[in-house]
Write a protein that holds these residues in place. Structure first.
Motif, PDB file in Angstrom:
ATOM      1  N   VAL A  47       0.398  -1.502   0.272  1.00 13.49           N
ATOM      2  CA  VAL A  47      -0.044   0.572   0.204  1.00 13.49           C
ATOM      3  C   VAL A  47       0.835   1.153   0.185  1.00 13.49           C
ATOM      4  O   VAL A  47       2.161   0.841  -0.287  1.00 13.49           O
ATOM      5  N   ALA A  48       0.397   2.680  -0.084  1.00 14.50           N
ATOM      6  CA  ALA A  48       1.080   3.737  -0.128  1.00 14.50           C
ATOM      7  C   ALA A  48       1.377   4.726   0.749  1.00 14.50           C
ATOM      8  O   ALA A  48       1.838   5.479   0.717  1.00 14.50           O
ATOM      9  N   SER A  49       0.360   3.969   1.673  1.00 14.51           N
ATOM     10  CA  SER A  49       0.915   4.969   3.101  1.00 14.51           C
ATOM     11  C   SER A  49       0.535   3.962   4.708  1.00 14.51           C
ATOM     12  O   SER A  49       0.213   3.386   4.551  1.00 14.51           O
ATOM     13  N   PRO A  50       1.360   4.467   5.411  1.00 20.31           N
ATOM     14  CA  PRO A  50       1.391   3.798   6.633  1.00 20.31           C
ATOM     15  C   PRO A  50       0.361   3.620   7.139  1.00 20.31           C
ATOM     16  O   PRO A  50      -0.237   2.658   7.970  1.00 20.31           O
ATOM     17  N   ARG A  51      -0.284   4.472   7.713  1.00 13.84           N
ATOM     18  CA  ARG A  51      -2.028   4.379   7.755  1.00 13.84           C
ATOM     19  C   ARG A  51      -2.376   2.847   7.332  1.00 13.84           C
ATOM     20  O   ARG A  51      -3.680   2.698   8.148  1.00 13.84           O
ATOM     21  N   HIS A  52      -2.643   2.963   5.521  1.00 14.67           N
ATOM     22  CA  HIS A  52      -3.265   2.200   5.221  1.00 14.67           C
ATOM     23  C   HIS A  52      -2.094   0.255   5.759  1.00 14.67           C
ATOM     24  O   HIS A  52      -3.409  -0.393   5.547  1.00 14.67           O
TER      25      HIS A  52
ATOM     26  N   ALA B 108       3.112   5.922  11.941  1.00 16.93           N
ATOM     27  CA  ALA B 108       1.609   6.143  11.794  1.00 16.93           C
ATOM     28  C   ALA B 108       1.107   4.679  10.937  1.00 16.93           C
ATOM     29  O   ALA B 108       0.022   5.434  10.924  1.00 16.93           O
TER      30      ALA B 108
ATOM     31  N   PRO C 237      -1.498   1.647  11.559  1.00 14.79           N
ATOM     32  CA  PRO C 237      -2.132   2.049  13.590  1.00 14.79           C
ATOM     33  C   PRO C 237      -2.838   0.254  13.973  1.00 14.79           C
ATOM     34  O   PRO C 237      -1.459  -0.420  13.288  1.00 14.79           O
TER      35      PRO C 237
ATOM     36  N   LEU D 280      -6.271   5.602  13.092  1.00 12.02           N
ATOM     37  CA  LEU D 280      -5.055   6.463  13.924  1.00 12.02           C
ATOM     38  C   LEU D 280      -5.083   8.097  13.217  1.00 12.02           C
ATOM     39  O   LEU D 280      -4.836   7.716  12.191  1.00 12.02           O
ATOM     40  N   ARG D 281      -5.253   8.923  14.452  1.00  9.58           N
ATOM     41  CA  ARG D 281      -5.377  10.176  13.495  1.00  9.58           C
ATOM     42  C   ARG D 281      -4.345  10.898  13.829  1.00  9.58           C
ATOM     43  O   ARG D 281      -4.440  11.230  15.022  1.00  9.58           O
ATOM     44  N   ALA D 282      -3.682  11.520  12.955  1.00  8.95           N
ATOM     45  CA  ALA D 282      -3.096  12.947  13.658  1.00  8.95           C
ATOM     46  C   ALA D 282      -3.095  13.742  14.754  1.00  8.95           C
ATOM     47  O   ALA D 282      -4.506  13.706  14.792  1.00  8.95           O
TER      48      ALA D 282
ATOM     49  N   HIS E 239      -0.378   3.569  -6.469  1.00  5.34           N
ATOM     50  CA  HIS E 239       0.952   4.475  -5.517  1.00  5.34           C
ATOM     51  C   HIS E 239       1.868   5.218  -6.137  1.00  5.34           C
ATOM     52  O   HIS E 239       2.276   5.661  -5.115  1.00  5.34           O
TER      53      HIS E 239
ATOM     54  N   MET F 120      -2.941   9.799  -8.249  1.00  5.27           N
ATOM     55  CA  MET F 120      -3.479   9.116  -7.712  1.00  5.27           C
ATOM     56  C   MET F 120      -4.280  10.329  -7.829  1.00  5.27           C
ATOM     57  O   MET F 120      -3.755  11.682  -7.859  1.00  5.27           O
TER      58      MET F 120
ATOM     59  N   GLU G 292      -6.943   7.930  -4.335  1.00  6.42           N
ATOM     60  CA  GLU G 292      -6.400   7.066  -3.298  1.00  6.42           C
ATOM     61  C   GLU G 292      -4.938   8.444  -2.484  1.00  6.42           C
ATOM     62  O   GLU G 292      -5.060   8.503  -1.597  1.00  6.42           O
TER      63      GLU G 292
ATOM     64  N   ILE H 194      -7.215  10.046   0.891  1.00  5.83           N
ATOM     65  CA  ILE H 194      -7.642   8.577   1.936  1.00  5.83           C
ATOM     66  C   ILE H 194      -6.516   8.293   2.676  1.00  5.83           C
ATOM     67  O   ILE H 194      -6.456   7.801   3.208  1.00  5.83           O
ATOM     68  N   LEU H 195      -5.537   9.092   1.943  1.00  8.37           N
ATOM     69  CA  LEU H 195      -4.031   8.785   2.426  1.00  8.37           C
ATOM     70  C   LEU H 195      -3.438   8.389   3.842  1.00  8.37           C
ATOM     71  O   LEU H 195      -2.751   7.757   4.598  1.00  8.37           O
ATOM     72  N   GLU H 196      -4.612   9.585   4.608  1.00  2.00           N
ATOM     73  CA  GLU H 196      -4.341  10.219   5.536  1.00  2.00           C
ATOM     74  C   GLU H 196      -5.289   9.443   7.187  1.00  2.00           C
ATOM     75  O   GLU H 196      -5.020   9.309   8.197  1.00  2.00           O
ATOM     76  N   SER H 197      -5.889   7.972   5.926  1.00  4.24           N
ATOM     77  CA  SER H 197      -7.284   7.329   6.648  1.00  4.24           C
ATOM     78  C   SER H 197      -6.252   6.404   7.556  1.00  4.24           C
ATOM     79  O   SER H 197      -6.222   5.505   6.294  1.00  4.24           O
ATOM     80  N   GLY H 198      -7.018   5.426   8.409  1.00  5.67           N
ATOM     81  CA  GLY H 198      -6.311   4.576   8.484  1.00  5.67           C
ATOM     82  C   GLY H 198      -7.230   3.776   9.142  1.00  5.67           C
ATOM     83  O   GLY H 198      -8.438   3.457  10.122  1.00  5.67           O
TER      84      GLY H 198
ATOM     85  N   LEU I 138     -10.386   3.932   7.369  1.00  2.86           N
ATOM     86  CA  LEU I 138      -9.981   3.578   6.168  1.00  2.86           C
ATOM     87  C   LEU I 138     -10.891   2.939   5.596  1.00  2.86           C
ATOM     88  O   LEU I 138     -11.793   2.589   4.561  1.00  2.86           O
TER      89      LEU I 138
ATOM     90  N   GLU J 161     -13.849   2.454   2.661  1.00  4.20           N
ATOM     91  CA  GLU J 161     -12.979   1.630   1.143  1.00  4.20           C
ATOM     92  C   GLU J 161     -14.825   1.197   0.862  1.00  4.20           C
ATOM     93  O   GLU J 161     -15.018   1.451  -0.644  1.00  4.20           O
TER      94      GLU J 161
END
Lengths: 165, 314
Positions: free
Chosen positions: A76-81, A105, A107, B57-59, B204, B209, B212, B215-219, B223, B227
């Motif tokens: 994936v492209a982001s550590p958040r994912h 970063a 989760p 996980l939120r910043a 990626h 993108m 993508e 939504i890079l900052e959501s986990g 996420l 999705e």
């Protein structure tokens, strides 16, 4: 390439994926793969100062021949994912902070996999002024893949230890 | 009233159940054509269930947008699935199934996504959001116009009634108006759901993108909602397109046999359409960003011609 040539190539090639071979990996004592990662693990790769040999093997592990996706792993492209952080190479001075930030970063629950001999004892780079240490010095590694570079089979075995498929 | 509730529940359960399978079919078709085995058709289910089990996980310093935007997207997608005649064309009592309502609900999810992209203040998020809004500005008028063209013979802009009239009067299926409108609709559905050649769902590479990037900052759970919400939009829009293009066997009322036939027919149509979409994608490269508006403007022209022609044909 014309459409018909592409079509004939697709039919001629068929499926290239090979049955997976067993390969030795080192799992940290007491490591229990998180229950929710059964069958699905997204991977974020960090090159902390690798010679790129491990990256080529990692790329092959996700290619058509080894196809890590059939065991539920995906880059994936982001550590958040991500659920799994793979690290290759020695940790250079400049990559200490990015590596720790990437791990932070990701989760929870997360798994850290170190790929290649450099991640233990720094390999041929030991003692260089540019090297801050090996991955073990900065994070608790759950699964270690030995080899310089490790075969794609070994990387897949490490990912399967997490997804259990 | 009871019938409407039954239809809405059937629509929602059907959409929730089939959506991950549909994504799984698309990924598997693509993997097979690339010579890989792929994760299997239930892999998206595993992915999404895992995401729901993970902590988001939120910043530090992030605003509530990061929390509510995924929920808003998911909610708007669910409303979309309930309103669009996926299985049954029964006019829903007390719920507006109008074309304009459906497009507004679609826009609500789009805006939620764009806000989410802007929230983190990163370069990629803002880039993704601005591109997304450019595409939306070109896509929404085409959706409105192409379905408007199809609504002319039906005499109403309620989607359920349009699908019903097309099912009952097959002569409306094969004429220039219908073909132009469906062609325009297919292009905008591809653009709106972020498929090739407009956006690459597997990329990626930062500069290519669109979806993508937002939504890079959501986990974690956030996420998962994002999705699932985006996938549901694909189901809803693809379902609307196939039911407008081939409206056979769509249920007309809320009787169990009709609904069962409708579910089976829509499943077959959706899986076939998804497999076809994935197969075509293998042969396509992503369009250069500045060429995308040309593609979308082309689809708008098709929709416009379709509306113009509808006054000559009907």
């Amino acid at each position: 390439m014309s459409l018909t040539r592409l079509l004939s190539m697709i039919t001629r090639t068929g499926t290239m994926t090979e049955p997976v071979a067993d390969a030795p990996i080192e799992i940290r004592e007491g490591f229990v793969p998180p229950a929710c990662l059964r069958g699905s693990a997204q991977v974020r790769h960090v090159d902390a100062g690798s010679c790129n040999g491990c990256e080529i093997e990692l790329g092959a592990a996700f290619g058509p021949v080894y196809d890590a996706e059939r065991f539920g792993a995906r880059l994936v492209a982001s550590p958040r994912h991500a659920d799994v952080v793979t690290v290759a190479g020695v940790v250079t001075q400049n990559m200490v902070e990015p590596l720790l930030n990437t791990i932070d970063a990701t989760p929870n629950p997360r798994v850290i996999i170190s790929i290649g001999d450099c991640t233990r004892g720094c390999g041929v780079f030991a003692g260089s002024y540019a090297v801050a240490g090996s991955v073990d010095d900065f994070a608790e590694v759950d699964v270690h893949v030995t080899g310089c570079p490790p075969a794609p089979e070994a990387i897949i075995a490490a990912l399967r230890a997490v997804t259990r498929r | 009233m009871i019938d409407s509730v039954v239809v809405i529940v059937v629509h929602l359960v059907f959409a929730l159940a089939i959506t991950p399978v549909l994504i799984g079919v698309m990924r598997t078709v693509r993997a097979r054509l690339e010579g890989r085995v792929g994760g299997g058709i239930v892999q998206p289910w595993r992915d999404v269930l895992k995401l729901f089990a993970k902590e988001p996980l939120r910043a530090p310093g992030s605003s509530p947008v990061l929390t509510w935007a995924p929920l808003l997207l998911m909610a708007s997608s669910l409303v979309l699935c309930a309103l669009i005649p996926l299985v049954s064309t029964l006019p829903l009592a007390g719920v507006p199934g109008e074309l304009f309502v459906v497009v507004s609900v679609l826009l609500l999810g789009t805006v939620a996504l764009a806000m989410l992209g802007l929230e983190a203040g990163t370069a990629f998020g803002g880039m993704g959001s601005s591109r997304h809004m450019v595409f939306t500005a070109l896509v929404e008028p085409t959706v409105l116009l192409s379905i408007y063209a199809l609504s002319v013979p039906a005499g109403t802009s309620a989607l359920a009634a349009i699908v019903r009239s097309r099912r009952d009067d097959l002569s409306t299926l094969l004429n220039p108006v219908s073909i132009l409108a469906i062609a325009a609709l297919i292009v905008v559905v591809i653009a709106e759901t972020g498929r090739l050649p407009v956006d690459n769902p597997a990329t990626h590479l930062e500069l290519t993108m669109v979806h993508e990037a937002m939504i890079l900052e959501s986990g974690g759970r956030d996420l998962g909602w994002l999705e699932f919400g985006s996938w549901l939009r694909l189901t809803a829009l693809l379902g609307l397109t196939v039911n407008l293009a081939v409206p056979w066997a769509v249920a007309g009322d809320a009787s169990w046999t009709a609904l069962l036939v409708g579910v089976a027919a829509t499943t077959v149509k959706l899986v076939a359409a998804a497999a076809l979409l994935a197969a075509v994608e293998v042969f396509l490269a992503k369009l250069r960003l500045f060429r995308v508006p040309e593609l979308l403007a082309g689809s708008f022209v098709l929709a416009f011609l379709s509306v113009s022609a509808s006054y000559l044909v009907f």
